[in-house]
Design a protein around this motif. Structure first.
Motif, PDB file in Angstrom:
ATOM      1  N   GLN A 169       8.790 -14.240  21.011  1.00 50.72           N
ATOM      2  CA  GLN A 169       9.190 -13.748  22.328  1.00 50.72           C
ATOM      3  C   GLN A 169       8.371 -12.533  22.743  1.00 50.72           C
ATOM      4  O   GLN A 169       7.970 -12.404  23.907  1.00 50.72           O
ATOM      5  CB  GLN A 169      10.687 -13.413  22.325  1.00 50.72           C
ATOM      6  CG  GLN A 169      11.555 -14.651  22.176  1.00 50.72           C
ATOM      7  CD  GLN A 169      13.016 -14.339  21.945  1.00 50.72           C
ATOM      8  OE1 GLN A 169      13.358 -13.282  21.406  1.00 50.72           O
ATOM      9  NE2 GLN A 169      13.891 -15.260  22.331  1.00 50.72           N
ATOM     10  N   LEU A 170       8.100 -11.666  21.788  1.00 46.91           N
ATOM     11  CA  LEU A 170       7.296 -10.483  22.106  1.00 46.91           C
ATOM     12  C   LEU A 170       5.877 -10.900  22.486  1.00 46.91           C
ATOM     13  O   LEU A 170       5.268 -10.317  23.386  1.00 46.91           O
ATOM     14  CB  LEU A 170       7.289  -9.519  20.921  1.00 46.91           C
ATOM     15  CG  LEU A 170       8.648  -8.962  20.504  1.00 46.91           C
ATOM     16  CD1 LEU A 170       8.497  -7.989  19.339  1.00 46.91           C
ATOM     17  CD2 LEU A 170       9.355  -8.260  21.660  1.00 46.91           C
ATOM     18  N   ARG A 171       5.372 -11.901  21.803  1.00 45.09           N
ATOM     19  CA  ARG A 171       4.026 -12.398  22.131  1.00 45.09           C
ATOM     20  C   ARG A 171       4.004 -12.968  23.541  1.00 45.09           C
ATOM     21  O   ARG A 171       3.033 -12.803  24.271  1.00 45.09           O
ATOM     22  CB  ARG A 171       3.606 -13.482  21.132  1.00 45.09           C
ATOM     23  CG  ARG A 171       3.412 -12.949  19.733  1.00 45.09           C
ATOM     24  CD  ARG A 171       2.227 -13.588  18.997  1.00 45.09           C
ATOM     25  NE  ARG A 171       1.912 -12.793  17.817  1.00 45.09           N
ATOM     26  CZ  ARG A 171       2.182 -13.157  16.557  1.00 45.09           C
ATOM     27  NH1 ARG A 171       2.744 -14.339  16.310  1.00 45.09           N
ATOM     28  NH2 ARG A 171       1.870 -12.356  15.552  1.00 45.09           N
ATOM     29  N   MET A 172       5.098 -13.661  23.892  1.00 48.22           N
ATOM     30  CA  MET A 172       5.187 -14.182  25.262  1.00 48.22           C
ATOM     31  C   MET A 172       5.027 -13.047  26.262  1.00 48.22           C
ATOM     32  O   MET A 172       4.246 -13.135  27.211  1.00 48.22           O
ATOM     33  CB  MET A 172       6.557 -14.837  25.497  1.00 48.22           C
ATOM     34  CG  MET A 172       6.700 -16.213  24.901  1.00 48.22           C
ATOM     35  SD  MET A 172       8.328 -16.901  25.306  1.00 48.22           S
ATOM     36  CE  MET A 172       8.296 -18.378  24.273  1.00 48.22           C
ATOM     37  N   VAL A 173       5.789 -12.012  26.052  1.00 48.93           N
ATOM     38  CA  VAL A 173       5.741 -10.888  26.991  1.00 48.93           C
ATOM     39  C   VAL A 173       4.342 -10.291  27.046  1.00 48.93           C
ATOM     40  O   VAL A 173       3.807 -10.026  28.132  1.00 48.93           O
ATOM     41  CB  VAL A 173       6.768  -9.806  26.608  1.00 48.93           C
ATOM     42  CG1 VAL A 173       6.603  -8.569  27.473  1.00 48.93           C
ATOM     43  CG2 VAL A 173       8.186 -10.348  26.736  1.00 48.93           C
ATOM     44  N   ALA A 174       3.735 -10.101  25.879  1.00 48.67           N
ATOM     45  CA  ALA A 174       2.400  -9.498  25.838  1.00 48.67           C
ATOM     46  C   ALA A 174       1.383 -10.375  26.555  1.00 48.67           C
ATOM     47  O   ALA A 174       0.629  -9.910  27.412  1.00 48.67           O
ATOM     48  CB  ALA A 174       1.984  -9.272  24.384  1.00 48.67           C
ATOM     49  N   LYS A 175       1.388 -11.643  26.224  1.00 46.81           N
ATOM     50  CA  LYS A 175       0.474 -12.601  26.866  1.00 46.81           C
ATOM     51  C   LYS A 175       0.710 -12.635  28.373  1.00 46.81           C
ATOM     52  O   LYS A 175      -0.228 -12.641  29.171  1.00 46.81           O
ATOM     53  CB  LYS A 175       0.718 -14.017  26.303  1.00 46.81           C
ATOM     54  CG  LYS A 175       0.102 -14.258  24.947  1.00 46.81           C
ATOM     55  CD  LYS A 175      -1.311 -14.811  25.087  1.00 46.81           C
ATOM     56  CE  LYS A 175      -1.963 -14.939  23.708  1.00 46.81           C
ATOM     57  NZ  LYS A 175      -3.425 -14.924  23.803  1.00 46.81           N
ATOM     58  N   GLY A 176       1.965 -12.703  28.737  1.00 42.98           N
ATOM     59  CA  GLY A 176       2.316 -12.801  30.150  1.00 42.98           C
ATOM     60  C   GLY A 176       1.901 -11.567  30.926  1.00 42.98           C
ATOM     61  O   GLY A 176       1.414 -11.668  32.057  1.00 42.98           O
ATOM     62  N   ALA A 177       2.076 -10.409  30.318  1.00 40.26           N
ATOM     63  CA  ALA A 177       1.680  -9.169  30.987  1.00 40.26           C
ATOM     64  C   ALA A 177       0.174  -9.174  31.217  1.00 40.26           C
ATOM     65  O   ALA A 177      -0.311  -8.777  32.282  1.00 40.26           O
ATOM     66  CB  ALA A 177       2.094  -7.977  30.139  1.00 40.26           C
ATOM     67  N   GLU A 178      -0.516  -9.644  30.229  1.00 41.87           N
ATOM     68  CA  GLU A 178      -1.973  -9.742  30.331  1.00 41.87           C
ATOM     69  C   GLU A 178      -2.354 -10.638  31.511  1.00 41.87           C
ATOM     70  O   GLU A 178      -3.196 -10.277  32.348  1.00 41.87           O
ATOM     71  CB  GLU A 178      -2.507 -10.353  29.030  1.00 41.87           C
ATOM     72  CG  GLU A 178      -3.919  -9.975  28.659  1.00 41.87           C
ATOM     73  CD  GLU A 178      -4.261 -10.548  27.278  1.00 41.87           C
ATOM     74  OE1 GLU A 178      -5.302 -11.198  27.168  1.00 41.87           O
ATOM     75  OE2 GLU A 178      -3.451 -10.361  26.334  1.00 41.87           O
ATOM     76  N   ALA A 179      -1.740 -11.790  31.569  1.00 38.13           N
ATOM     77  CA  ALA A 179      -2.025 -12.740  32.644  1.00 38.13           C
ATOM     78  C   ALA A 179      -1.740 -12.126  34.010  1.00 38.13           C
ATOM     79  O   ALA A 179      -2.544 -12.237  34.941  1.00 38.13           O
ATOM     80  CB  ALA A 179      -1.200 -14.006  32.443  1.00 38.13           C
ATOM     81  N   LEU A 180      -0.597 -11.461  34.122  1.00 42.37           N
ATOM     82  CA  LEU A 180      -0.249 -10.840  35.404  1.00 42.37           C
ATOM     83  C   LEU A 180      -1.261  -9.775  35.790  1.00 42.37           C
ATOM     84  O   LEU A 180      -1.607  -9.602  36.961  1.00 42.37           O
ATOM     85  CB  LEU A 180       1.155 -10.226  35.330  1.00 42.37           C
ATOM     86  CG  LEU A 180       2.329 -11.200  35.375  1.00 42.37           C
ATOM     87  CD1 LEU A 180       3.647 -10.433  35.450  1.00 42.37           C
ATOM     88  CD2 LEU A 180       2.219 -12.127  36.570  1.00 42.37           C
ATOM     89  N   GLN A 181      -1.712  -9.053  34.778  1.00 41.71           N
ATOM     90  CA  GLN A 181      -2.708  -7.998  35.016  1.00 41.71           C
ATOM     91  C   GLN A 181      -3.982  -8.600  35.610  1.00 41.71           C
ATOM     92  O   GLN A 181      -4.493  -8.128  36.625  1.00 41.71           O
ATOM     93  CB  GLN A 181      -3.015  -7.285  33.694  1.00 41.71           C
ATOM     94  CG  GLN A 181      -4.107  -6.239  33.782  1.00 41.71           C
ATOM     95  CD  GLN A 181      -3.588  -4.925  34.344  1.00 41.71           C
ATOM     96  OE1 GLN A 181      -2.371  -4.672  34.308  1.00 41.71           O
ATOM     97  NE2 GLN A 181      -4.476  -4.103  34.865  1.00 41.71           N
ATOM     98  N   HIS A 182      -4.483  -9.661  34.987  1.00 40.04           N
ATOM     99  CA  HIS A 182      -5.698 -10.316  35.478  1.00 40.04           C
ATOM    100  C   HIS A 182      -5.515 -10.809  36.901  1.00 40.04           C
ATOM    101  O   HIS A 182      -6.377 -10.639  37.753  1.00 40.04           O
ATOM    102  CB  HIS A 182      -6.070 -11.491  34.571  1.00 40.04           C
ATOM    103  CG  HIS A 182      -6.584 -11.049  33.245  1.00 40.04           C
ATOM    104  ND1 HIS A 182      -6.460 -11.799  32.101  1.00 40.04           N
ATOM    105  CD2 HIS A 182      -7.206  -9.908  32.868  1.00 40.04           C
ATOM    106  CE1 HIS A 182      -6.989 -11.145  31.093  1.00 40.04           C
ATOM    107  NE2 HIS A 182      -7.439  -9.992  31.524  1.00 40.04           N
ATOM    108  N   LYS A 183      -4.365 -11.404  37.122  1.00 40.70           N
ATOM    109  CA  LYS A 183      -4.068 -11.939  38.446  1.00 40.70           C
ATOM    110  C   LYS A 183      -4.151 -10.840  39.506  1.00 40.70           C
ATOM    111  O   LYS A 183      -4.683 -11.036  40.594  1.00 40.70           O
ATOM    112  CB  LYS A 183      -2.653 -12.515  38.405  1.00 40.70           C
ATOM    113  CG  LYS A 183      -2.376 -13.559  39.462  1.00 40.70           C
ATOM    114  CD  LYS A 183      -1.076 -14.267  39.110  1.00 40.70           C
ATOM    115  CE  LYS A 183      -0.382 -14.868  40.300  1.00 40.70           C
ATOM    116  NZ  LYS A 183       0.992 -15.279  39.932  1.00 40.70           N
TER     117      LYS A 183
END
Lengths: 205, 205
Positions: A187-201
């Motif tokens: 779950q923590l990895r999800m959040v980290a990955k997702g934050a990264e994706a949102l940042q790029h976006k």
DNA sequence: TAAATTAGCTTACAGATGTACGCTCAACTT
DNA sequence: AAGTTGAGCGTACATCTGTAAGCTAATTTA
């Protein structure tokens, strides 16, 4: 240098704090403890309690403070281990679970009073947890170049998931705790990955 | 057709449940209510309480059940709105906040007793929340083609974040609740995006 | 209509709670 | 050495708690 008198007083005070901690369990919250029970466990007369604390509330806040201390020691421990390399998330979760296991009652009071009925308690716990969040947000902002808002949201989400899992882990057997920890890591990895994706976006427009 | 007698009994029973709900607040948890207080508020003699519930615990479990009902109604409402199109996450959060606002005390007992000191209570609340999680996991598995494990982890994370935000929102003014809701949406998006990324990663090897 | 049931009441009690008051005596101060 | 301080104690009290026992009167059943 502490006089023999002050020494004894400190000892009794500790006995009170320890007595309170020891009475905590899955089925016994701080707010359900009575002054007399704590005094009994600490082997002093009920009225002697007042020589050390104004009331049960003051005792409780002292305990929350000790909880904050434990939290900060945990952070230091985690940082040290992370320096040696490896997955930061995995290391943090393992460290958290270890500390949780060896200080269950410290976490009990933090986790329970976080959503308890006493405003001062809630504020005190929130303050301690806020350390965690802002430190984590700062770290992410620096190493992963997140925007401040995103870093904050991410840190909050991570801490929420960790503490929530902690609350659940408190009353589990070791095996189940292992499963829980593994799922938490995902779950923590999800959040980290997702934050990264949102940042790029956000950057690409 | 209910006899005049059974009718009156039902009315008093409702008065008891309502009395208990009404006494809940940020500074008053269910476990801090006494049988006598509830009876007083419901305008019956303390001993008459026993004509309706075996003890306070039974009353509390009844209240948790009603909470579960509210939760399920909320799900239905959210689904209906989502069918009309738009961001599922945004719609869900808005629906949640609306329902929370109009049933604060129902959520209070759920959110508090979720981590309370009574095992039966915890189990009852967990059961209600589990509905949420598994329904959500099933939905994600179907529409986003997630693996079962990932879907489960994702659903748990989402629900954790939502309920945690709900607990915080309970004692907030409308303005702050708005800020909280916006941040929650971002966090939920993180989880969704991250789960997607993890899913792809797993498939490509 | 007579008998049975029962929701709600009053009275009563034992136990627990927080805390006020005043004492003692060991430790500290002067 | 004399005087002051204060941690811990015992007693006491008002208040609250859950609940046992038994009554009343209205409703339901036979």
């Amino acid at each position: 240098m502490m006089g023999i008198r002050a020494q004894q007083k400190e000892k009794t005070r500790r006995a009170l704090v320890d007595a309170a901690f020891n009475q905590l369990s899955a089925e016994r919250s701080f707010s359900s403890l009575s002054l007399r029970e704590v005094a009994r466990e600490a082997k002093i007369a009920p009225t002697s309690f007042y020589r050390h604390f104004k009331d049960m509330n003051e005792l409780g806040l002292t305990m929350v403070d000790e909880g904050g201390l434990t939290l900060r020691q945990m952070m230091r421990k985690g940082r040290q281990r992370a320096e040696a390399g490896g997955s930061v998330i995995r290391i943090s979760v393992d460290t958290f679970m270890e500390v949780l296991e060896s200080n269950p009652n410290v976490f009990r009071i933090l986790l329970h009073e976080r959503s308890g009925t006493s405003a001062p308690f809630r504020a005190a716990v929130a303050r301690e947890i806020e350390h965690f969040i802002s430190e984590l947000a700062h770290y992410t902002e620096a190493t992963a170049k997140r925007s401040p808002e995103l870093a904050r949201a991410q840190a909050e989400a991570l801490v929420t998931l960790v503490f929530n899992a902690g609350a659940a882990a408190l009353d589990m057997k070791r095996v189940d705790r292992k499963v829980l920890a593994d799922r938490l890591v995902i779950q923590l990895r999800m959040v980290a990955k997702g934050a990264e994706a949102l940042q790029h976006k956000m950057e690409n427009r």
